[in-house]
Design an enzyme around this catalytic site. Structure first.
Site, PDB file in Angstrom:
ATOM      1  N   TRP A  84       0.875  -1.222   0.066  1.00 52.75           N
ATOM      2  CA  TRP A  84       0.151   0.037   0.118  1.00 52.75           C
ATOM      3  C   TRP A  84       0.943   1.254   0.044  1.00 52.75           C
ATOM      4  O   TRP A  84       1.681   1.360   0.905  1.00 52.75           O
ATOM      5  CB  TRP A  84      -1.018  -0.171   1.317  1.00 52.75           C
ATOM      6  CG  TRP A  84      -1.890   1.089   1.657  1.00 52.75           C
ATOM      7  CD1 TRP A  84      -2.798   1.615   0.661  1.00 52.75           C
ATOM      8  CD2 TRP A  84      -2.060   2.072   2.619  1.00 52.75           C
ATOM      9  NE1 TRP A  84      -3.243   2.587   1.269  1.00 52.75           N
ATOM     10  CE2 TRP A  84      -2.816   2.810   2.094  1.00 52.75           C
ATOM     11  CE3 TRP A  84      -1.496   1.717   4.027  1.00 52.75           C
ATOM     12  CZ2 TRP A  84      -3.320   3.719   3.367  1.00 52.75           C
ATOM     13  CZ3 TRP A  84      -1.941   2.748   4.800  1.00 52.75           C
ATOM     14  CH2 TRP A  84      -2.585   3.668   4.537  1.00 52.75           C
TER      15      TRP A  84
ATOM     16  N   ASP B 280      -0.450  -5.208   9.896  1.00 56.47           N
ATOM     17  CA  ASP B 280      -1.651  -4.323   9.160  1.00 56.47           C
ATOM     18  C   ASP B 280      -2.764  -5.254   8.981  1.00 56.47           C
ATOM     19  O   ASP B 280      -2.851  -6.036   7.844  1.00 56.47           O
ATOM     20  CB  ASP B 280      -1.108  -3.643   8.126  1.00 56.47           C
ATOM     21  CG  ASP B 280      -2.104  -2.419   7.712  1.00 56.47           C
ATOM     22  OD1 ASP B 280      -3.267  -2.344   8.378  1.00 56.47           O
ATOM     23  OD2 ASP B 280      -1.773  -1.951   6.691  1.00 56.47           O
TER      24      ASP B 280
ATOM     25  N   LYS C 169     -13.260  -1.503   5.233  1.00 53.78           N
ATOM     26  CA  LYS C 169     -13.851  -2.436   4.279  1.00 53.78           C
ATOM     27  C   LYS C 169     -14.802  -3.329   4.787  1.00 53.78           C
ATOM     28  O   LYS C 169     -16.111  -3.588   4.192  1.00 53.78           O
ATOM     29  CB  LYS C 169     -12.653  -3.042   3.782  1.00 53.78           C
ATOM     30  CG  LYS C 169     -11.591  -2.377   2.968  1.00 53.78           C
ATOM     31  CD  LYS C 169     -11.892  -1.254   2.013  1.00 53.78           C
ATOM     32  CE  LYS C 169     -10.811  -0.710   1.222  1.00 53.78           C
ATOM     33  NZ  LYS C 169      -9.929   0.223   2.184  1.00 53.78           N
TER      34      LYS C 169
END
Length: 392
Positions: free
Chosen positions: A128, A208, A243
């Protein structure tokens, strides 16, 4: 003074959003924006969130400050899903706080690691983009290793080598599941090897977890995280509800610490609270409060999990269809079938990606990342044919 500042390059993804919005072609396809979409192309508010928000309107009696730790009911309600229902606090060694999204949690994790003496962070690439930006901003040195192989599988040898090379003052940043941007996750057996390597390493794990539940299920997607935590003395965890609760713009995240001993947590969390206070003072409340209401109400929890199952099943159907296409031009689509989550990478050149946009109205990131949730039964064949045309 301010005239010394140099203009920064605009965010490529935001620029792509503007290009897509300005395109008048009715059959345009957006595979760039990282949000879930239904088969109709919508990004709806979860029914469970709507129900929780109605309860919040009726029951919330104050908007007074909560403090830098945020809604601790929210933080604690998540813990059984992240760390396991049998012992969510891992013997009293885990404690957390609310953050502004997963980004805030990553920022806080890395800042706390730096305050504790971390100077280098090993990280698989691609990753990311904000991971590298956060590391550079603090600043911390980043040591890159290859996350994936050319055949669309995870490069476990590279991560094991990184762990072996780690020294005192090093951390390693790992994606818990549904890797962004590749969709390539470590298998359970690979996670076993990673956990065993970390057990004897000096590296501090920073994990993460941004997409739990979008891969194979809430429990299945926590396998790697839990395996690592069972093997190491301490770790930092960044968590996002963007999400899996559809709360993108409400910025709902959490940061957790697993300490060597329960008695160390007060000092550690006081440092985290001080860093949070300096960065954002306190996190936004609304989204976290809605998640807390869902996770403390069995009916709403069941509704949320059912919605999450529907999301996951749809993305799996899209991946199965892409994999079934086999080779589209010069692009082998089959690895997409074993990858997870919203994203995958296609080995396309920038010119080929530009041709997809100009000739076929298909918008995707210049890196080759696609959001598979942007594909529907109405546009997936067009996409496969277009990839074949530009890569032939």
């Amino acid at each position: 003074m301010l005239d010394r500042l140099q203009a920064q390059s605009p965010d490529a993804l935001l620029a792509l959003i503007k290009l897509h919005a300005a395109d008048p072609r009715p059959d345009k396809v957006d595979l760039g924006v990282g949000v879930y979409r239904t088969g109709q192309g919508d990004t709806p508010v979860f029914a469970a969130i709507k129900a929780a928000e109605r309860k919040l309107v009726d029951e919330q009696d104050s908007k007074a400050y909560l403090g830098p730790e945020g809604d601790m009911g929210f933080v604690e309600a998540l813990m059984p899903y992240i760390f396991g229902a049998e012992d969510p606090s891992m013997g009293g060694r885990v404690q957390g706080m609310q953050t502004p999204g997963g980004t805030g949690a990553v920022r806080l994790a890395v800042a706390l690691a730096r305050a504790a003496g971390i100077r280098r962070v090993f990280m698989g690439t691609p990753s990311w983009p904000n991971h590298a930006q956060i590391l550079a901003d603090l600043p911390l040195d980043m040591v890159a290793f290859d996350h994936d192989n050319d055949d669309g599988t995870a490069n476990v040898d590279a991560v094991l080598a990184a762990i072996a090379n780690a020294e005192e003052g090093d951390a390693i940043l790992l994606h818990g599941c549904c890797h962004n941007p590749t969709g390539i996750d470590y298998t359970p057996e690979q996670w076993d090897a990673i956990a065993a390597a970390l057990a004897t390493s000096k590296a501090l794990p920073i994990i993460d977890v941004a997409y739990q539940g979008l891969g194979h299920g809430m429990e299945e997607d926590a396998y790697g995280l839990r395996k690592v935590l069972a093997s190491v003395p301490e770790a930092l965890i960044a968590y996002s509800c963007d999400k899996n609760f559809g709360l993108y713009r409400d910025r709902v995240g959490a940061f957790y610490v697993m300490a060597k001993e329960p008695g160390q947590l007060d000092a550690i969390m006081s440092n985290a609270a001080s860093l949070a206070r300096a960065n954002w003072s306190m996190p936004p409340d609304h989204g976290g409060a809605a998640v807390r209401l869902i996770l403390t109400d069995p009916a709403l929890t069941a509704m949320w999990l059912d919605e999450l199952d529907t999301m996951r099943a749809r993305m799996r159907q899209v991946r199965d269809r892409l994999a079934a296409a086999g080779t589209a031009g010069a692009v082998d689509m089959t690895p997409l079938g074993i990858q997870n989550g919203l994203f995958s990478m296609l080995p396309l050149s920038k010119d080929q990606i530009a041709s997809l946009r100009s000739e076929h109205a298909i918008y995707m990131a210049g890196s080759g990342r696609i959001n598979v949730a942007g594909l529907t039964s109405g546009n997936i064949d067009k996409f496969i044919d277009a990839v074949a045309a530009v890569s032939a």
